[in-house]
Motif scaffolding. Structure first.
Motif, mmCIF file in Angstrom:
data_model
loop_
_atom_site.group_PDB
_atom_site.id
_atom_site.type_symbol
_atom_site.label_atom_id
_atom_site.label_comp_id
_atom_site.label_asym_id
_atom_site.label_seq_id
_atom_site.Cartn_x
_atom_site.Cartn_y
_atom_site.Cartn_z
ATOM 1 N N GLU A 44 -13.437 -3.689 4.038
ATOM 2 C CA GLU A 44 -13.085 -4.396 2.800
ATOM 3 C C GLU A 44 -12.789 -3.424 1.665
ATOM 4 O O GLU A 44 -11.882 -3.659 0.872
ATOM 5 N N THR A 45 -13.538 -2.335 1.585
ATOM 6 C CA THR A 45 -13.280 -1.332 0.554
ATOM 7 C C THR A 45 -11.946 -0.641 0.794
ATOM 8 O O THR A 45 -11.161 -0.431 -0.139
ATOM 9 N N LEU A 46 -11.661 -0.303 2.054
ATOM 10 C CA LEU A 46 -10.393 0.350 2.383
ATOM 11 C C LEU A 46 -9.212 -0.563 2.056
ATOM 12 O O LEU A 46 -8.221 -0.111 1.469
ATOM 13 N N THR A 47 -9.322 -1.829 2.400
ATOM 14 C CA THR A 47 -8.245 -2.776 2.086
ATOM 15 C C THR A 47 -8.014 -2.856 0.582
ATOM 16 O O THR A 47 -6.866 -2.848 0.119
ATOM 17 N N GLY A 48 -9.090 -2.915 -0.180
ATOM 18 C CA GLY A 48 -8.959 -2.956 -1.640
ATOM 19 C C GLY A 48 -8.322 -1.702 -2.207
ATOM 20 O O GLY A 48 -7.485 -1.764 -3.117
ATOM 21 N N GLU A 49 -8.694 -0.550 -1.671
ATOM 22 C CA GLU A 49 -8.125 0.713 -2.156
ATOM 23 C C GLU A 49 -6.649 0.844 -1.773
ATOM 24 O O GLU A 49 -5.840 1.353 -2.556
ATOM 25 N N ILE A 50 -6.275 0.393 -0.583
ATOM 26 C CA ILE A 50 -4.862 0.420 -0.178
ATOM 27 C C ILE A 50 -4.041 -0.482 -1.089
ATOM 28 O O ILE A 50 -2.955 -0.099 -1.548
ATOM 29 N N ASN A 51 -4.562 -1.663 -1.373
ATOM 30 C CA ASN A 51 -3.851 -2.587 -2.278
ATOM 31 C C ASN A 51 -3.729 -1.999 -3.682
ATOM 32 O O ASN A 51 -2.681 -2.117 -4.322
ATOM 33 N N ARG A 52 -4.798 -1.357 -4.161
ATOM 34 C CA ARG A 52 -4.763 -0.758 -5.492
ATOM 35 C C ARG A 52 -3.757 0.388 -5.549
ATOM 36 O O ARG A 52 -2.998 0.510 -6.517
ATOM 37 N N ALA A 53 -3.712 1.220 -4.503
ATOM 38 C CA ALA A 53 -2.757 2.326 -4.468
ATOM 39 C C ALA A 53 -1.325 1.804 -4.426
ATOM 40 O O ALA A 53 -0.430 2.353 -5.078
ATOM 41 N N ALA A 54 -1.095 0.737 -3.671
ATOM 42 C CA ALA A 54 0.247 0.158 -3.605
ATOM 43 C C ALA A 54 0.654 -0.439 -4.949
ATOM 44 O O ALA A 54 1.803 -0.312 -5.368
ATOM 45 N N GLY A 57 1.079 2.566 -7.428
ATOM 46 C CA GLY A 57 2.054 3.561 -7.012
ATOM 47 C C GLY A 57 1.472 4.959 -6.900
ATOM 48 O O GLY A 57 2.212 5.931 -6.775
ATOM 49 N N LYS A 58 0.157 5.066 -6.928
ATOM 50 C CA LYS A 58 -0.498 6.369 -6.809
ATOM 51 C C LYS A 58 -0.868 6.625 -5.353
ATOM 52 O O LYS A 58 -1.105 5.695 -4.584
ATOM 53 N N PRO A 59 -0.928 7.899 -4.959
ATOM 54 C CA PRO A 59 -1.261 8.211 -3.564
ATOM 55 C C PRO A 59 -2.727 7.894 -3.256
ATOM 56 O O PRO A 59 -3.574 7.846 -4.135
ATOM 57 N N LEU A 60 -2.984 7.696 -1.976
ATOM 58 C CA LEU A 60 -4.331 7.414 -1.500
ATOM 59 C C LEU A 60 -4.677 8.442 -0.428
ATOM 60 O O LEU A 60 -3.905 8.659 0.503
ATOM 61 N N SER A 61 -5.803 9.095 -0.567
ATOM 62 C CA SER A 61 -6.272 10.064 0.418
ATOM 63 C C SER A 61 -7.606 9.586 0.984
ATOM 64 O O SER A 61 -8.373 8.906 0.316
#
Length: 79
Positions: A44-54, A57-61
């Motif tokens: 759930e945290t990963l999904t939220g971070e992917i959505n936030r990065a999208a 427009g900032k990269p996600l590592s």
């Protein structure tokens, strides 16, 4: 005297309800044996971070590590 008893019963009931609500919400993301966050929390945290990065427009590592007593295992191999 009756009023004091009612106030005490009300306060104790509130404490019990609060603790029960906390106990019911906590196990969803916490492993019962280790007390650490579980896979559901990660997903759930990963999904939220992917959505936030999208959205921003900032990269996600992401760095994944397997920590043991003697070694640190990273996705690329053992150190």
């Amino acid at each position: 005297m009756i009023t004091a008893a009612i106030i005490i019963i009300f306060a104790l009931s509130f404490i019990v309800i609060y603790k029960l609500a906390d106990m019911m919400a906590r196990p969803m993301f916490i492993d019962g044996l280790t007390g650490t966050y579980n896979h559901k929390f990660f997903q759930e945290t990963l999904t939220g971070e992917i959505n936030r990065a999208a959205k921003t427009g900032k990269p996600l590592s992401m760095l994944m590590m397997d920590l043991d007593r003697e070694t640190i295992t990273v996705l690329t191999g053992k150190l």
